[in-house]
Design an enzyme around this catalytic site. Structure first.
Site, PDB file in Angstrom:
ATOM      1  N   PHE A 395       0.852  -1.380  -0.053  1.00 14.09           N
ATOM      2  CA  PHE A 395       0.163   0.254  -0.254  1.00 14.09           C
ATOM      3  C   PHE A 395       0.612   1.308  -0.043  1.00 14.09           C
ATOM      4  O   PHE A 395       1.855   1.079   1.044  1.00 14.09           O
ATOM      5  CB  PHE A 395      -0.887  -0.133   1.237  1.00 14.09           C
ATOM      6  N   GLU A 396       0.822   1.610  -0.718  1.00 14.95           N
ATOM      7  CA  GLU A 396       1.690   3.050  -0.878  1.00 14.95           C
ATOM      8  C   GLU A 396       0.027   4.086  -0.926  1.00 14.95           C
ATOM      9  O   GLU A 396      -0.520   4.359  -0.946  1.00 14.95           O
ATOM     10  CB  GLU A 396       2.650   3.084  -2.351  1.00 14.95           C
TER      11      GLU A 396
END
Length: 609
Positions: A395-396
């Site tokens: 997740f970014e």
């Protein structure tokens, strides 16, 4: 500049004092002495820092004990200000009301301050703008009619270099301090897990706090009669003792209690991985300048292959789809049947093949319970269809961020974080102990929590700093590998309170040392992120200059591994331990490494054989 004056002969000084007192008495005034007398005591504890930082508390862990330079003895204090912290180190001293005290100490550096607060009258401080060598600072104050405790301190100035202090003293009449408390009794261990042990003991009269010792070393201090030792190694025996604290000092240690942690999931094998593993991402759903690489063509050196990426159908739906790259974009792409056959062949050779969720463009926000449940069902469908070994969370962007009141990483409140933890635990329970779980956060989401977790101070109230910490902590017993992306992140501060830049060994050493040592979150010494096991940690690096900012040459990669696993060739950063069981390396990506003639793979193979 200060100049010294010759002392008066003792006889003349005594006569002058008597004459002054007589003159003041004749006018109804009383002489106030501003110097210490023979009956005065030095009330500063460990003013020479010969016992480390005992009795001193430094903001944001900016202070440390050094052996050079020193003014007296063998040790001194060194503290390093940051842009947001002046590196104050302080202790609180018990004093008498209506009494005069002289505070002094020796300092080196620029803009160094020495002072006292809470005096009950006028707080005082003195400073030097520049002291290339040891310079003595002195100030005096008088306590108020009800003052019994005063805080003495030294600090630097924001953004200035490190300063050094030594031989700090507070001379004045001593107070009637309480006696040290008795040693605690009734120490018990309970709630033993693979990585933690719960401890409790009986209260001690007169104690204001307790110190917990693990294998003879102080682990933490608490105010109550219980604590939980965390960050422990599975299937390992630990000895614990407790002492009681008050203003007079520390009691003797309690009788020890021994506890053995439980066997962790898969022991320390991390999902049956080899002792040292090479992890890489395979571009499976898109094409770029690196070119397409068939899964069957990935060399045997790669132990964990993350299929990039499973992406959401919308940001908040929780619905994840894995669409393989079409032949129009990826010439030479294999059929679904050949792709699935390649997965089975890799698994038969002992490799792990995971679906990686997210990536740069795949924003996933599990804002509701419905989104959480959809995430679980859709990810399960991908795993089952392709027969995969587990999940990689990548997740970014704004997938994870903290609500304003979410300041305790051990008890998160933010829905996107709570729901992600719940979803992953559900997947782990569904697939059992063989389920491989890895995470690839950026340093922004992890190590930056050392300074800014829950404070919103970084980058104009950015709530993402350290936002992965509650996820990693909550899932640490289920986590196979954490391979933080040590790239595309700019410089970051290490436990030495120095900023380290991408591209060299020091950056990877400092960032990895934080994960293996643990660190206070947002500078709170009572809120410590516990260390991960070395077999849970791999170092994330770009495979080539085209793959991302922060490319590291093979020579610098080897330096980082030597320092972390052997404590040799460490450069400017001093690690807090040696970790020969460090799991290995991760790279973005396998495709870019192939483009770069497999240089990253060759570096790994050359080092670990």
């Amino acid at each position: 500049m200060s100049r010294s004056r010759p002392l008066r002969p003792r006889r003349a000084r005594t006569a002058l004092t008597a004459l002054t007192a007589a003159a003041l008495a004749a006018t109804g005034l009383t002489a106030l002495s501003t110097t210490a007398t023979a009956a005065d005591a030095d009330l500063a504890r460990n003013g020479g820092f010969e016992s480390g930082l005992d009795a001193w508390t430094c903001t944001s862990t900016t202070g440390r004990n050094v052996n050079s330079p020193v003014h007296g003895g063998t040790s001194a204090l060194q503290a390093t200000p940051t842009a947001a912290d002046n590196a104050q180190c302080a202790q609180t001293v018990t004093v008498k009301p209506d009494s005069t005290y002289t505070l002094s100490g020796y300092v080196r550096g620029s803009y160094v301050y020495l002072g006292a607060s809470g005096t009950g009258t006028t707080d005082v401080s003195t400073w030097t703008p520049s002291a290339a060598d040891w310079q003595k600072l002195t100030t005096t104050f008088r306590t108020g009619p009800a003052t019994t405790r005063v805080t003495i301190y030294t600090h630097g100035w924001y953004g200035s270099p490190a300063y050094t202090a030594d031989d700090i003293s507070l001379l004045g009449p001593g107070a009637d301090a309480p006696a040290p408390p008795a040693a605690p009794t009734g120490l018990k261990a309970s709630a033993v897990t693979a990585t933690s042990v719960g401890l409790s003991w009986s209260a001690v009269p007169g104690a204001t706090g307790y110190a917990v010792y693990r294998n003879g070393a102080k682990d933490r201090t608490v105010t109550g009669t219980s604590a939980t030792a965390t960050g422990l190694t599975p299937d390992t025996a630990y000895s614990f003792q407790v002492t009681a604290l008050n203003d007079a000092g520390e009691s003797a240690k309690s009788a020890p209690v021994t506890a053995t942690t439980a066997q962790g999931p898969g022991g320390e094998t991390g999902g049956d991985l080899p002792a040292h593993a090479l992890v890489g991402y395979l571009h499976a759903s898109f094409a770029n300048g690196a070119g397409y690489t068939r899964l069957a063509d990935v060399p045997d050196s790669w132990d964990v292959i993350d299929l990039a990426f499973g992406e959401p159908t919308s940001t908040t739906s929780g619905d994840i789809r894995f669409d393989r790259c079409p032949a129009t974009e990826c010439p030479g792409v294999e059929s679904d049947a050949d792709f699935k056959a390649a997965i089975k062949a890799k698994q038969a050779a002992g490799k792990k093949v995971l679906i990686s969720i997210g990536g740069q463009n795949g924003q996933v926000q599990l804002t509701t319970a419905a989104a959480r449940d959809t995430f679980v069902s859709s990810v399960s469908k991908i795993i089952d269809e392709y027969g995969l070994d587990g999940l990689d969370i990548d997740f970014e962007g704004h997938s994870l961020s903290l609500d304003a009141d979410d300041t305790d990483f051990k008890n998160p409140k933010t829905p996107v974080i709570v729901n992600l933890i719940s979803a992953v635990k559900t997947l782990k329970a569904k697939y059992g102990s063989d389920f491989v779980l890895t995470m690839a956060p950026e340093t922004f989401f992890v190590q930056l929590g050392y300074q800014y977790y829950g404070t919103g101070k970084w980058g104009g109230q950015d709530p993402r700093a350290g936002a992965y910490l509650p996820v990693v902590h909550a899932l640490r017993d289920d986590l196979t590998l954490l391979h933080v992306q040590d790239y595309n992140s700019g410089s970051s501060m290490g436990l030495d309170n120095q900023y380290h830049s991408m591209g060299g060994a020091d950056f990877h050493i400092a960032m990895t040392d934080m994960l293996l040592t643990g660190f206070p979150v947002a500078g709170d010494a009572n809120n410590v992120f516990p260390p991960l096991r070395p077999d849970q940690v791999a170092i994330g690096m770009p495979a080539s200059t085209q793959a991302g900012n922060g490319y590291v040459s093979p020579a610098e990669t080897t330096k980082a591994l030597d320092c972390l696993t052997k404590k040799t060739d460490c450069g400017s950063y001093t690690t807090h331990g040696t970790w020969p069981a460090l799991r290995g390396l991760m790279t973005w990506s396998i495709n870019w490494d192939r483009f770069n003639s497999w240089q990253f793979q060759k570096t790994f193979d050359g080092y670990f054989g």
